[in-house]
Design an enzyme around this catalytic site. Structure first.
Site, PDB file in Angstrom:
ATOM      1  N   LYS A  38       0.838  -1.197   0.000  1.00 57.80           N
ATOM      2  CA  LYS A  38       0.000   0.000   0.000  1.00 57.80           C
ATOM      3  C   LYS A  38       0.871   1.245   0.000  1.00 57.80           C
ATOM      4  CE  LYS A  38      -0.371   0.405   5.038  1.00 57.80           C
ATOM      5  NZ  LYS A  38      -1.268   0.659   6.171  1.00 57.80           N
TER       6      LYS A  38
ATOM      7  N   TYR B 157      13.748  31.145   4.796  1.00 57.50           N
ATOM      8  CA  TYR B 157      12.607  31.957   5.212  1.00 57.50           C
ATOM      9  C   TYR B 157      12.599  32.219   6.715  1.00 57.50           C
ATOM     10  CZ  TYR B 157      10.564  31.081   0.589  1.00 57.50           C
ATOM     11  OH  TYR B 157      10.330  31.019  -0.766  1.00 57.50           O
TER      12      TYR B 157
END
Length: 394
Positions: free
Chosen positions: A48, A283
């Site tokens: 999965k 940032y």
């Protein structure tokens, strides 16, 4: 071609920005080690979430080539993609367990996919699709033994079992599996573990007395496969451990269980430059250089699956040394303070590997980000190409 690797696990194909290397020989070795631990029950290779980020189709093919006859998926789309890739029912059973109303039941039946059922609504939708297609369903009834997610509660179990047996008597389905899932098998001694073992035994006992004769009974996930032999029954669903990561890092590292990490992740330095002291980095200027230094730009970011929570903490090996991300992880890149070292632009930055050469591992990244190794490997995105090495398949 690949660049020479002086740092450990990964190498980079010429010209790529970043790359995840998937060691399929390690995957096969992990499956062999897990087989030794189960000593009888079959393995289900859980693929999965794109095989936990490793590539579902390629890892499924490799597992099947290594003798695995069960594959596990969460969503119907994942299961159908395996069949579309040519992995037929004669090669491996595929179980899909996360259904919602209106799902592709007809396509799943035609593709020979085993279906998990936790409630009457799902059985009703499956039976409608069986009547429409004329293809009998292969059903695994899931009991909720204490996880509290999917699965049928004990008070509803008799009704679900009876309905499934009626459908079986009509030739509409075969009840081929009985199963459940642990909540805390990764925490040895947790009281829920024994409670769920007892709950599963009770659910099995009821279903079998009612007339269910399953092909497989399955409860064990990766941690239970490693630590709880009494949970192995007929089939063990191995997810994280198959990819060489420890599902119980507090108990043992991968090597303690004979496992080897399958994925390594590297990127090519996009820039190396000298900056003065007091220079803000990325940032918000959450990092400021303490003195004149060199900065390296690593061209992967949270759009590639690098957790933003790795800002200021994520480990990277560059030019033979462990470094730490300086400042915030941005969408496409992050910065590392090299402390005056000057590797060449284009040199490899190894984010994580198998740890055998002292490089960071996915587990190290999980600790640095306050999460688990599952999340680190699973979130590596489609912008990062996978390069497969050591496989049976061409």
């Amino acid at each position: 071609m690949t660049t020479a690797n002086t740092t450990g696990t990964a190498t980079l194909t010429d010209g790529v920005r970043a790359e995840a290397t998937i060691d399929l020989a390690a995957l096969r070795g992990n499956l062999a080690a897990l087989r030794e631990r189960t000593d009888g029950p079959e393995l289900m290779a859980v693929v999965k979430a794109d095989a936990y980020g490793h590539g579902a189709v390629r890892c499924a093919r490799e597992a099947v080539a290594a003798g695995v006859t069960w594959l596990g998926t969460a969503t119907p789309e994942e299961a159908l993609a395996l069949r579309a890739a040519g992995i037929g029912p004669e090669q491996a059973r595929v179980l899909c367990w996360l259904w919602t109303p209106g799902g592709p039941w007809r396509q799943a039946l035609r593709a020979g996919i085993d279906v998990s059922v936790s409630a009457l609504w799902a059985l009703d939708e499956l039976l409608a699709a069986v009547r429409e297609t004329g293809v009998p369903g292969r059903v695994h009834l899931k009991a909720d033994t204490g996880l509290g997610r999917n699965g049928c509660q004990p008070h509803d179990w008799p009704e679900l079992v009876a309905a499934a047996l009626r459908a079986q008597a009509e030739g509409l389905v075969q009840v081929v599996g009985l199963w459940s899932h642990f909540a805390a098998a990764d925490e040895p001694g947790h009281p829920s573990v024994q409670a769920q073992l007892d709950g599963f035994a009770a659910a099995l006992g009821y279903a079998e007395r009612a007339g269910v004769r399953p092909e497989v009974r399955h409860l064990a996930n990766s941690p239970a496969t490693l630590l709880l032999p009494q949970s192995h029954y007929d089939l063990c669903r191995t997810g994280l451990a198959m990819y060489g990561l420890s599902p119980v890092p507090e108990v043992g590292a991968p090597a303690d269980f004979g496992l080897r990490p399958v994925m390594s992740l590297a990127a090519r330095l996009a820039l190396v430059k000298t900056v003065p002291g007091g220079h803000g980095v990325s940032y918000g200027h959450h990092y400021t250089t303490p003195g004149e230094t060199t900065l390296a730009l690593v061209p992967v970011g949270y759009a590639d699956g690098i957790p933003r929570h790795a800002s200021g903490t994520g480990p990277v090996r560059i030019a033979g040394k462990w470094r730490t991300i300086a400042g915030r992880v941005a969408m496409d890149q992050f910065v590392v303070d090299l402390g005056g070292d000057t590797p060449a632009v284009g040199e490899e930055a190894l984010l994580f590997g198998n740890g055998e050469n002292g490089e960071p591992t996915a587990e190290d990244w999980g600790r640095a980000c306050g999460t688990i190794a599952y999340e680190i490997v699973t979130r590596i995105g489609a912008r990062v190409p996978r390069r497969y090495v050591g496989g049976y398949q061409a």
